[in-house]
Design an enzyme around this catalytic site. Structure first.
Site, short mmCIF file in Angstrom:
data_model
loop_
_atom_site.label_atom_id
_atom_site.label_comp_id
_atom_site.label_asym_id
_atom_site.label_seq_id
_atom_site.Cartn_x
_atom_site.Cartn_y
_atom_site.Cartn_z
N ARG A 224 0.84 -1.19 0.00
CA ARG A 224 0.00 0.00 0.00
C ARG A 224 0.88 1.25 0.00
O ARG A 224 1.95 1.26 0.62
CB ARG A 224 -0.90 0.03 1.25
N HIS A 272 -0.92 0.25 -9.87
CA HIS A 272 -1.62 -0.70 -8.98
C HIS A 272 -2.15 -1.90 -9.77
O HIS A 272 -3.35 -2.21 -9.74
CB HIS A 272 -2.74 0.01 -8.21
P1 NDP Z 1 -1.74 -11.72 4.96
O1 NDP Z 1 -2.69 -11.20 5.98
O2 NDP Z 1 -1.88 -13.11 4.48
O3 NDP Z 1 -0.24 -11.59 5.51
C1 NDP Z 1 0.23 -10.47 6.17
C2 NDP Z 1 1.66 -10.72 6.64
O4 NDP Z 1 2.19 -9.49 7.19
C3 NDP Z 1 1.75 -11.77 7.75
O5 NDP Z 1 2.90 -12.57 7.58
C4 NDP Z 1 1.90 -10.91 9.02
O6 NDP Z 1 2.63 -11.52 10.07
C5 NDP Z 1 2.70 -9.73 8.49
N1 NDP Z 1 2.53 -8.56 9.36
C6 NDP Z 1 1.37 -7.90 9.66
N2 NDP Z 1 1.62 -6.89 10.53
C7 NDP Z 1 2.95 -6.93 10.77
C8 NDP Z 1 3.82 -6.18 11.60
N3 NDP Z 1 3.36 -5.17 12.36
N4 NDP Z 1 5.13 -6.50 11.64
C9 NDP Z 1 5.61 -7.53 10.91
N5 NDP Z 1 4.84 -8.29 10.09
C10 NDP Z 1 3.53 -7.99 10.03
O7 NDP Z 1 -1.77 -10.68 3.74
P2 NDP Z 1 -1.67 -11.00 2.18
O8 NDP Z 1 -0.38 -11.68 1.93
O9 NDP Z 1 -2.92 -11.62 1.69
O10 NDP Z 1 -1.65 -9.50 1.56
C11 NDP Z 1 -0.69 -8.53 1.90
C12 NDP Z 1 -1.07 -7.18 1.31
O11 NDP Z 1 -0.79 -7.12 -0.09
C13 NDP Z 1 -2.56 -6.81 1.36
O12 NDP Z 1 -2.94 -6.38 2.64
C14 NDP Z 1 -2.66 -5.71 0.32
O13 NDP Z 1 -2.45 -4.47 0.92
C15 NDP Z 1 -1.50 -6.01 -0.64
N6 NDP Z 1 -1.99 -6.35 -2.00
C16 NDP Z 1 -1.57 -5.60 -3.08
C17 NDP Z 1 -2.00 -5.89 -4.37
C18 NDP Z 1 -1.51 -5.13 -5.56
O14 NDP Z 1 -2.01 -5.33 -6.69
N7 NDP Z 1 -0.52 -4.25 -5.43
C19 NDP Z 1 -2.93 -7.02 -4.63
C20 NDP Z 1 -3.29 -7.76 -3.44
C21 NDP Z 1 -2.84 -7.42 -2.17
P3 NDP Z 1 2.07 -12.85 10.85
O15 NDP Z 1 2.12 -13.95 9.80
O16 NDP Z 1 3.03 -13.04 11.93
O17 NDP Z 1 0.65 -12.51 11.27
#
Ligand code: NDP
Length: 309
Positions: A224, A272
């Site tokens: 994002r 995007h």
């Molecule tokens: P998930 O919810 O599956 O994974 C999120 C990951 O981030 C987890 O490993 C989590 O850790 C980690 N995380 C969250 N908060 C923290 C923190 N404070 N410190 C360290 N690690 C953290 O998300 P997705 O993989 O499904 O998606 C990720 C993002 O990709 C979406 O939220 C979206 O914004 C973006 N996206 C962008 C697109 C584009 O076209 N550019 C398309 C689709 C998505 P833990 O495993 O320990 O909980």
């Protein structure tokens, strides 16, 4: 019982058609067309107007049209007790992995540079880096981060990952939490951001973090725009500490004409498109959750509102 589609600025037609194909009996309204708010129990949304859902007394589920849910959870006016779901989709995951691999390859083979030098008829060759000599750090080891890690590993790269909680991933050297962030960053010649946008991750790509990356590191942000402090990135590139960036997401989208990123020779921009949601592929899980809601069964891909993802 009705479904409300709310996606201002996005064409809802494919969603409506797919929902009708895959669930002929479903009663669907597209906001802001005339409808009875009391009938709506399920909303399918992308960037709804803030506070809108407070006006739906029987709303039980808000389903995101994509993998991110920050556009829903950032609304302080969500109705109490409403459940929120995200998308997990093989097509979306595969497209993201392909995109990140392409950006990484473009960077190590200098392809962005050659695209520009062709315009100047410049025959200017330089040595390139090979995957097996390249360490990539992935921030976020969730659905997308894991798939990207796997793809890059299979293409010969050395992978490090960082998440909130401890992980034991095959082929990924894993770090977690703030206390291991610096060790993680020191191993990231290319940094890929795939974190969800939450109050803990907003502005995380800032000067202090960039400072911990090795000299000449490259940044890929596909998560994002609000993760990135734009001014800090420009300063770090212009000072030579970072070699450049590939950005797919921005604080303001579309990126305004006057934005300095457009003209920056070391910043590569895409609008995007790292991974676009395909309604045909995603509607089955929306329909399944609609049925689960009706039967009062646990929803698929429900997010934790307090955690923020
Ligand atoms: P998930 O919810 O599956 O994974 C999120 C990951 O981030 C987890 O490993 C989590 O850790 C980690 N995380 C969250 N908060 C923290 C923190 N404070 N410190 C360290 N690690 C953290 O998300 P997705 O993989 O499904 O998606 C990720 C993002 O990709 C979406 O939220 C979206 O914004 C973006 N996206 C962008 C697109 C584009 O076209 N550019 C398309 C689709 C998505 P833990 O495993 O320990 O909980």
């Amino acid at each position: 019982m009705s479904v409300l589609i709310v996606c201002p600025g996005k064409d809802p037609e494919n969603w409506v058609n797919e929902l009708r194909n895959q669930h002929p009996g479903m009663n669907i309204y597209v906001y802001p067309e005339d409808h009875d708010n009391e009938e709506v129990e399920f909303a399918l949304t992308w960037n709804h107007p803030r506070g809108l859902f407070k006006n739906y007394p029987n709303l039980k589920v808000i389903a995101s049209m994509g993998a991110g849910v920050d556009h829903i959870l950032s609304d302080s006016g969500l109705p109490d007790g409403v459940k929120v779901t995200k998308v997990i989709d093989d097509m979306l995951t595969e497209d993201m992995s392909d995109f990140v691999l392409s950006q990484v390859m473009n960077h190590i083979r200098g392809l962005h540079y050659y695209t520009k030098s062709q315009k100047e008829k410049k025959w200017d060759r330089f040595q390139y880096q090979r995957p097996k000599d390249t360490k990539i750090g992935i921030m976020g080891l969730g659905v997308l981060g894991n798939a990207v890690a796997d793809k890059l590993y299979k293409n010969g790269f050395k992978i490090h990952g960082w998440s909130r909680t401890e992980k034991d991933c095959e082929n990924v050297t894993s770090f977690h939490g703030k206390e291991q962030l610096e060790d993680f960053l020191q191993n990231s010649e290319i940094l890929v951001c795939l974190l969800p946008l939450t109050k803990n991750t907003e502005n995380i790509l800032n000067a202090d973090l960039f400072d911990m990356l090795p000299e000449g590191a490259y940044v890929i942000n596909v998560a994002r725009g609000q993760h990135l402090v734009e001014h800090d990135l420009m300063e770090m590139i212009d000072s030579g500490h970072l070699s450049g960036a590939s950005l797919d997401v921005f604080r303001e989208e579309p990126l305004p004409d006057e934005h300095p990123f457009w003209e920056h020779p070391k910043i590569n921009i895409t609008p995007h498109i790292a991974s676009l949601t395909n309604p045909k592929s995603v509607v089955p899980q929306i329909v399944e959750n609609y049925e689960r809601m009706k039967e009062d069964e646990p929803l698929k891909y429900r997010v934790e509102i307090d955690k923020g993802y």
